[in-house]
Design an enzyme around this catalytic site. Structure first.
Site, short mmCIF file in Angstrom:
data_model
loop_
_atom_site.label_atom_id
_atom_site.label_comp_id
_atom_site.label_asym_id
_atom_site.label_seq_id
_atom_site.Cartn_x
_atom_site.Cartn_y
_atom_site.Cartn_z
N GLU A 152 -17.55 -38.16 51.46
CA GLU A 152 -17.33 -38.94 52.98
C GLU A 152 -18.17 -40.02 53.10
O GLU A 152 -18.17 -41.20 53.35
CB GLU A 152 -17.56 -37.85 53.87
N SER B 239 -8.27 -23.51 8.98
CA SER B 239 -7.80 -23.41 10.21
C SER B 239 -7.84 -24.93 10.53
O SER B 239 -7.48 -25.51 11.79
CB SER B 239 -8.48 -23.01 11.36
N SER C 240 -13.36 -9.70 23.14
CA SER C 240 -14.47 -9.36 23.90
C SER C 240 -14.41 -9.85 25.24
O SER C 240 -14.58 -8.97 26.54
CB SER C 240 -15.60 -9.49 22.98
N GLY D 134 -13.36 -17.17 18.52
CA GLY D 134 -12.24 -16.95 17.38
C GLY D 134 -11.85 -15.57 18.11
O GLY D 134 -12.21 -15.37 19.43
N THR E 56 -17.46 -18.28 14.30
CA THR E 56 -17.18 -19.89 14.16
C THR E 56 -18.13 -20.70 13.51
O THR E 56 -17.86 -21.46 13.02
CB THR E 56 -16.60 -20.35 15.83
N ALA F 151 -5.69 -22.69 19.81
CA ALA F 151 -4.55 -23.25 19.07
C ALA F 151 -3.92 -22.36 18.00
O ALA F 151 -4.58 -21.89 17.08
CB ALA F 151 -5.19 -24.58 18.52
#
Length: 375
Positions: free
Chosen positions: A52, A171, A312, A306, A199, A157
């Site tokens: 604003e 991957s 978890s 992963g 990872t 993915a």
């Protein structure tokens, strides 16, 4: 309807603050008089003018008279003094005659008080205008301000047959360039990014934002026993991009010192109660971790873990959203990794339920967006 056009423009403006205003909300504002847009504004950066006041400043720069005008704002104007004075007060002082608002502000410092301040001074206030559309841009803020814990969005993915990696662990890459480019926008949007030690050991990622002018997220690594290599990209850049490593209370003290000397922040988090399928394995209590991160003003997290960390997180109940990228490929095999590992539920009725809220195509890939059902 012209009014809908003005509010949708305010929503469009609000989104420009993505990645810059956390832990504040995304807010946009449009000032209109006699069917003409006089000024626009949005909350551009944390600590700077709210939407604003930003719009008012632009009106002054343009030399236009906004007295008697209508302002369309996506969120209830604030009524308290924080890093900026109350926006409701600014609207009153400028002689705004009518305020059209999309979302209510659940912040206890504001909730309803902004409306009341305006109405007490004779300003007409219209609430809940395009409310669902306005609410949708601030899921992170609404969750954080009410729970003091980060809003967690799980991203993964997978192939057509639900695999995130081959049985060898390879991957790169499941999805195409267009999908990966969109993920960089998500990294810019969420203040934190979280991954597991698996990872890190497999890919040695940087976990930064590769958008020109984008904001690098705070990196959060769940590493029960501090196995993260000192020579990893994450540790070597810890003094440039914040790195938080969460470990169990009994993790090695010498490794902790080495990590802190390198610039990382180490959080010792108690172990969670073990799930039925892993009672011999202690893991971090992710709910406690979320409280610790919330206390550090981390309002939203993109979970790029992963299958083990994803399981978890889902089991701990910390996931509110999921971005599921599906590539037109099949890896096959019973040993290939899936997005959510572990034993899973025993009965179909016990599944975690989500509602699809979006679907987009990126090249040959499809991205499905879900929100966790709260009922």
């Amino acid at each position: 309807m012209p009014e809908e056009k003005y509010m949708r423009r305010a929503i469009e403006l609000a989104k420009k603050g993505s990645g810059r205003v956390n832990p504040n909300p995304l807010v946009g504002a449009v000032i209109v008089k006699d069917g003409q847009v006089l000024a626009e504004g949005y909350h551009e950066c944390y600590g700077k003018l709210h939407a604003e006041r930003n719009a008012i400043a632009h009106a002054r720069e343009a030399g236009v008279d906004i007295k008697g005008s209508t302002i369309y704002v996506t969120l209830e104007p604030c009524s308290h003094y924080g890093k900026q004075p109350p926006c409701a007060l600014a609207l009153i002082e400028e002689g705004i005659a009518r305020v059209v608002v999309g979302s209510d502000d659940p912040n206890p410092l504001v909730s309803g008080r902004g409306y009341q301040m305006l109405r007490d001074q004779g300003v007409e206030v219209i609430t809940h205008f395009l409310k669902e559309e306005c609410d949708a841009i601030n899921d992170v803020f609404f969750h954080y301000i009410q729970t003091k814990t980060p809003y967690v969005a799980m991203k993964y993915a997978m192939t057509m047959d639900g695999k995130i990696a081959c049985h060898t662990g390879d991957s790169r890459w499941v999805t195409g360039e267009e999908s990966r480019a969109y993920v960089q926008k998500l990294r810019n949007h969420y203040k934190g990014i979280m991954a597991g030690i698996g990872t890190v050991l497999a890919d040695d990622p940087m976990l930064n934002c590769r958008i020109e002018g984008g904001r690098d997220p705070v990196r959060i690594i769940c590493d029960d026993h501090l196995r993260i290599p000192m020579e990893s990209q994450l540790v070597s850049t810890a003094k440039k991009q914040l790195l938080i490593i969460a470990c169990l209370p009994d993790a090695d003290a010498e490794k902790e010192k080495a990590l802190t000397d390198a610039g990382a922040v180490v959080l010792r988090i108690p172990a969670a109660q073990a799930a039925d399928d892993c009672r011999d394995r202690k893991t971090l209590d992710l709910k406690i971790l979320m409280k610790e991160l919330g206390a550090r003003s981390i309002d939203g997290i993109l979970l790029e873990g992963g299958g083990t960390l994803n399981e978890s997180a889902v089991r701990a109940g910390i996931v509110q959203r999921a971005y599921c990228f599906i590539a037109p490929k099949i890896f096959g095999g019973s040993l290939a990794k899936t997005p959510v590992e572990g034993q899973g539920v025993s009965l179909a009725r016990d599944a975690w339920h989500f509602t699809r809220v979006g679907m987009e195509s990126f090249g040959q890939d499809i991205m499905l967006e879900f929100k966790l059902d709260t009922m």
